[in-house]
Structure formats: C-alpha cells, structure tokens
Design a protein around this motif. Structure first.
Motif, short mmCIF file in Angstrom:
data_model
loop_
_atom_site.label_atom_id
_atom_site.label_comp_id
_atom_site.label_asym_id
_atom_site.label_seq_id
_atom_site.Cartn_x
_atom_site.Cartn_y
_atom_site.Cartn_z
N GLY A 1 0.84 -1.18 0.00
CA GLY A 1 0.00 0.00 0.00
C GLY A 1 0.88 1.23 0.00
N PHE A 2 0.27 2.40 0.09
CA PHE A 2 1.03 3.64 0.15
C PHE A 2 0.21 4.69 0.87
N SER A 3 0.86 5.77 1.29
CA SER A 3 0.19 6.87 1.96
C SER A 3 0.54 8.19 1.30
N LEU A 4 -0.45 9.07 1.18
CA LEU A 4 -0.21 10.45 0.77
C LEU A 4 -0.01 11.26 2.04
N MET A 5 1.22 11.73 2.24
CA MET A 5 1.56 12.42 3.48
C MET A 5 2.00 13.86 3.18
N LEU A 6 1.43 14.81 3.92
CA LEU A 6 1.87 16.20 3.88
C LEU A 6 2.31 16.59 5.28
N LEU A 7 3.57 17.04 5.38
CA LEU A 7 4.11 17.45 6.67
C LEU A 7 4.54 18.91 6.59
#
Length: 277
Positions: A251-257
């Motif tokens: 799977g994968f994640s869309l991450m904004l930090l």
C-alpha cells in the motif's frame, strides 16, 4: 538507443529502462496522487517546489500544468532528464521547470530555498533515508511542506520476491511497513497536515500485457531492429510482471508534513462525514 544489443539488454536495470522506453513514470497512485497533493497543499504560481527523483518528469510537468508553480526537478540519470525536458517542451511548461542532475542527499541548494519538497516514493531507494529527509528539511522554508508518498508492505513478502525486486531496481531493499515511514518522517519541528492510506489494485496478466504493448507502440521503439525490440520488450515485461506481484502485497500513503516554528495542540473535537437519508 544505438548502444542497445541483445547482451546489454539482459543486464539493464529498471531505472535506466525508464528513460529508454520513455515510460510515464508516476508516483504511487499516479496522477490522482499528484492532483490531491497539489490541492491539499494549495500550490500556486508563487510557490517554489523541489521535486526529488523526477525520472521522466511527469510529476513536475503535471504540477506545473495544474498550478503554474516554479519547479526544480532533480534526478541522477541524464537520459531520464533528457526525456523529461523533451516532454516539458511538448507540454508547453518548460519555462516553469528546471531539470537538473543533483544528488538528493546533498543538493547544494541554499538553506530554506523551497516552499515544498515533493519526494514521492523516491526516499525508499536511498540507503540512508534519514540523511535524505534531513536534506529535504534543510532546503525547506519555514511553514513549507514535505509531500511524501511512501510505499510499504501490508502483507509480508517472501525473501525471494524481495531479492528479485532489489536486483531489478539495483537497490538492496528490506521490507518496510507504514509504522517505519511514520517514524522516518517524525521530525522535530514538523506536524502532519494530512495522511491518506491506500492499497494497490490487483492487475491481471492481461492488464500488464496490454500496458506493455501500449508502451512499445511508441515510434522510437517500433523502429528498432526486431531482435533488439523483442529483447527489450521481454526485459521490460519482466519488470512489469515482477512489480505487479510485489505491489499486490503493498500500500502507500499520501503524506503532507508542515515545517513549523511553534507546534499547535492536538484537536479535541474531530468530525466525520455526515450521511443524510
């Protein structure tokens, strides 16, 4: 293309292959991921973006078309960068993008240069991931954003599969899970703005073949000598089937930090979508 022959084709790894076949190399989740990141980050023409590991430039080109932001896109493969520049010219966004050969772990940019660092899944391929992430932090402005789309295993893969993928991409990988990426990006002075999790679709053998056939209808591949084209087709098809099998575990994640000077307290009164009947 002139240096291709039956023997050399059998030793080509995947990343150089991208430039040879001119694959539209997208981040996990494809164009949808790029568009969600652009939307969630409120990118616009006043923003300066660094894209790490641009390959053939698709992410940089799509961001430029969507937002008209100013993009510096880096990679270490000159052939990939050449393809990226050609594509940007055809898409009429070359004036917004500078494609450069730079090391993502030591970019040589000044401190606090960019409003966003878009690293997609490229951090997965670095031996020293922490060094790369610290470089993203160094070149990012205060209140800037890191956009990461890390892939990770949901189901444990076999040692044989991991070995084959490592050989294909010429990177010695070890299985990582979502928790590992949360830990990698758990940087002091950052807050997680958003995180969306996804699993990859299962693609049939026929679906893989149809995709490879489309890639090899490009004029620069159709014009190759039959034996060379057949060998290249076989090698590229092997990669696509291997990655299909690997991604069925992933799977994968869309991450904004966001890089912040002063962290805020957590929210207490959260909410969920309301469905009215």
């Amino acid at each position: 293309m002139k240096t291709l022959n039956i023997d050399t084709i059998q030793t080509i790894k995947y990343f150089p292959m991208i430039g040879i076949v001119k694959e539209t190399n997208r981040p996990p989740g494809g164009m949808t991921s790029i568009r969600k990141i652009a939307h969630n980050a409120f990118l616009n023409s006043k923003k300066d973006v660094l894209e790490v590991g641009t390959a053939t430039g698709v992410t940089a080109i799509e961001l430029a078309k969507l937002t008209a932001c100013n993009i510096t896109a880096i990679d270490i493969d000159d052939n990939n960068l050449s393809v990226a520049r050609e594509r940007a010219e055809k898409e009429n966004v070359a004036h917004l993008i500078s494609f450069e050969n730079r090391d993502a772990t030591d970019t040589k940019f000044e401190n606090k240069t960019f409003d966003m660092v878009f690293c997609g899944n490229v951090t997965s391929y670095f031996d020293d991931k922490i060094k790369a992430i610290k470089e993203y932090d160094r070149v990012l402005k205060d209140n800037g954003l890191i956009a990461a789309i890390p892939m990770y295993y949901i189901n444990k893969p076999s040692e044989k599969l991991v070995s084959e993928v490592s050989d294909a991409i010429d990177v010695n990988i070890s299985p990582l899970y979502k928790k590992d990426w949360v830990d990698f990006f758990n940087l002091p002075g950052y807050e997680l703005v958003s995180c969306e999790d996804y699993a990859f679709d299962n693609i049939s053998d026929n679906g893989v073949k149809e995709y490879v056939d489309i890639i090899f209808k490009q004029p620069h591949l159709e014009s190759l000598e039959f034996e060379v084209r057949s060998a290249l087709y076989s090698r590229y098809s092997y990669f696509m089937h291997l990655f299909r099998t690997n991604l069925s575990h992933m799977g994968f994640s869309l991450m904004l930090l966001r890089k912040v000077s002063s962290p805020t307290e957590p929210e207490l009164f959260t909410a969920r979508a309301l469905v009215l009947e």
